[in-house]
Design an enzyme around this catalytic site. Sequence first.
Site, PDB file in Angstrom:
ATOM      1  CB  THR A   1      -0.916   0.057   1.125  1.00 24.87           C
ATOM      2  OG1 THR A   1      -0.185  -0.272   2.427  1.00 24.87           O
ATOM      3  CG2 THR A   1      -2.097  -1.202   1.079  1.00 24.87           C
TER       4      THR A   1
ATOM      5  N   GLY B   1      11.689 -10.058   4.662  1.00 26.86           N
ATOM      6  CA  GLY B   1      10.619  -9.003   4.683  1.00 26.86           C
ATOM      7  C   GLY B   1      10.624  -8.109   6.099  1.00 26.86           C
TER       8      GLY B   1
ATOM      9  CD  GLU C   1      15.972   1.010   1.382  1.00 25.17           C
ATOM     10  OE1 GLU C   1      15.469   1.487   2.041  1.00 25.17           O
ATOM     11  OE2 GLU C   1      15.648  -0.243   1.115  1.00 25.17           O
TER      12      GLU C   1
ATOM     13  CG  ASP D   1      10.516  -1.034   4.750  1.00 21.72           C
ATOM     14  OD1 ASP D   1       9.212  -1.225   5.042  1.00 21.72           O
ATOM     15  OD2 ASP D   1      10.727  -1.748   3.998  1.00 21.72           O
TER      16      ASP D   1
HETATM   17  P1  NG1 Z   1      10.350  -5.578   2.334  1.00 25.00           P
HETATM   18  O1  NG1 Z   1       9.547  -6.454   2.788  1.00 25.00           O
HETATM   19  O2  NG1 Z   1      11.436  -5.067   3.476  1.00 25.00           O
HETATM   20  O3  NG1 Z   1      11.058  -5.804   1.145  1.00 25.00           O
HETATM   21  C1  NG1 Z   1       9.132  -3.891   0.655  1.00 25.00           C
HETATM   22  C2  NG1 Z   1       9.215  -2.319   0.643  1.00 25.00           C
HETATM   23  C3  NG1 Z   1       8.215  -1.356   1.355  1.00 25.00           C
HETATM   24  C4  NG1 Z   1       6.784  -2.086   1.043  1.00 25.00           C
HETATM   25  C5  NG1 Z   1       6.845  -3.416   1.274  1.00 25.00           C
HETATM   26  C6  NG1 Z   1       5.499  -4.253   0.905  1.00 25.00           C
HETATM   27  C7  NG1 Z   1      11.398  -1.404   0.085  1.00 25.00           C
HETATM   28  C8  NG1 Z   1      12.708  -0.817   0.778  1.00 25.00           C
HETATM   29  N1  NG1 Z   1      10.548  -1.877   1.139  1.00 25.00           N
HETATM   30  O4  NG1 Z   1       9.580  -4.228   1.947  1.00 25.00           O
HETATM   31  O5  NG1 Z   1       8.131  -0.047   0.823  1.00 25.00           O
HETATM   32  O6  NG1 Z   1       6.332  -1.702  -0.318  1.00 25.00           O
HETATM   33  O7  NG1 Z   1       7.718  -4.072   0.624  1.00 25.00           O
HETATM   34  O8  NG1 Z   1       4.398  -3.922   1.625  1.00 25.00           O
HETATM   35  O9  NG1 Z   1      11.245  -1.307  -0.945  1.00 25.00           O
END
Ligand code: NG1
Length: 414
Positions: A40, A134, A170, A181
């Site tokens: 989201t 994650g 990032e 994050d």
């Molecule tokens: P993770 O699960 O840490 O890869 C990623 C994105 C978030 C968000 C989630 C899904 C990055 C740094 N992080 O997190 O922004 O979109 O997926 O909710 O790209």
Amino acid sequence: MDLRHPPASVRVDRFTEAFGAPPTHVAFAPGRVNLIGDHTDYNGLPVLPMALQRRVELVLRARPDAVVRVANADPAAERGTFLLSEPLERGRPGHWLNYVKAGAGAVQTLAAERGVAPVGVDAWVTSDVPVAAGLSSSSALVVATMLALLHTNRITCARAELMARAARAERFVGTEGGGMDQAISLGGRAGHALRIDFEPLTLHAIPIPDTWRFVVAHSGERAEKSGEAQAVYNARVRACADGLAALTATWTPAERTDLGVDGGAGVTYARLLARPDLAPVARAETRLDGPTLRCVRHTLTEAQRVLAAAAALARGDAEDFGAAMDASHASLADDYGVSTPRLDALVTEARRAGAHGARLTGAGLGGSMVALTDEHTEESVRAALLRRLRDFAVEDPVVFTAVASDGARVDALL
Ligand code: NG1
């Protein structure tokens, strides 16, 4: 890799061996578990994460020149050196130094804006956040590096602005991610989950009831954000934008103006969320189909579930919170297609062992799940998840109870 921070004395010795003088400070940034609201944030819609007790730490010492030298406690991670006075170049996808450079890039930009010639740092990195799980180990490294260099350059900046800058920074690694994050790593608060909204960026801390326990289990399948998984993630980001355009096109321009969803700034998911009278989900279901429908439906219903879950948390209603988690998992699996058979099995196992609800957390395609338990069911859920991970022959399974923690900071070493 040993997922523990070595004792302070060991870190000081290792740093001194590596760089020739002792460290002066430690910059740390927590990982996070997202309780609800996945896929989201890049659509400008809310999320509900908490910062973890697991974190990335950099013991550091300022340098008099523009050199950045970093070493990592993980023997598999090669050391890196680069110059803050030159444009930063991205290494191969997924390389840990890309995340260091992403954080450094944010400070490079800030320094340039302020007319400061940036100085670098020597840093030794340790982490107990599992990688590609994650749980946002990547953003924790970006944020810790950023804070380390802000410290060595004596640059101050408002937290909210840092959150937005860290999210932009990032993207250097090649992922078109949202801002969850970095915001939670910088804004985490002990004992609280944070509802984070992005239009505009606001953080609202909600206390977690004393009896609630969020249990996290890593499936053992790496959710890499490099190579193919990065391409899949970025494709989803674009599909959501296309889906919004397709939905918006079902209203005539006159209707859009009439409905106030197009007031010059264009339609955004957040504007649609704020207009339940427009029934955007029902409209999507009658006007869109296939992957476009599934993408839009997940996005909008997930945001509605965040609002419902935040309200349930505020009134301490574990049943409603758990139900929202279950529905979130179903939507991520069925509409968004980012679960795996193993994540599905772990989620089912947690519920069978007495969790109020469970879901995959983070981007999915591997990585972790989170379950809401309480002081009576925490142990049985953890034990059931561990057993299941052993059935899957996962070596060194990671199962832990999340402790909502404070956000990133730099401390002096005594
Ligand atoms: P993770 O699960 O840490 O890869 C990623 C994105 C978030 C968000 C989630 C899904 C990055 C740094 N992080 O997190 O922004 O979109 O997926 O909710 O790209």
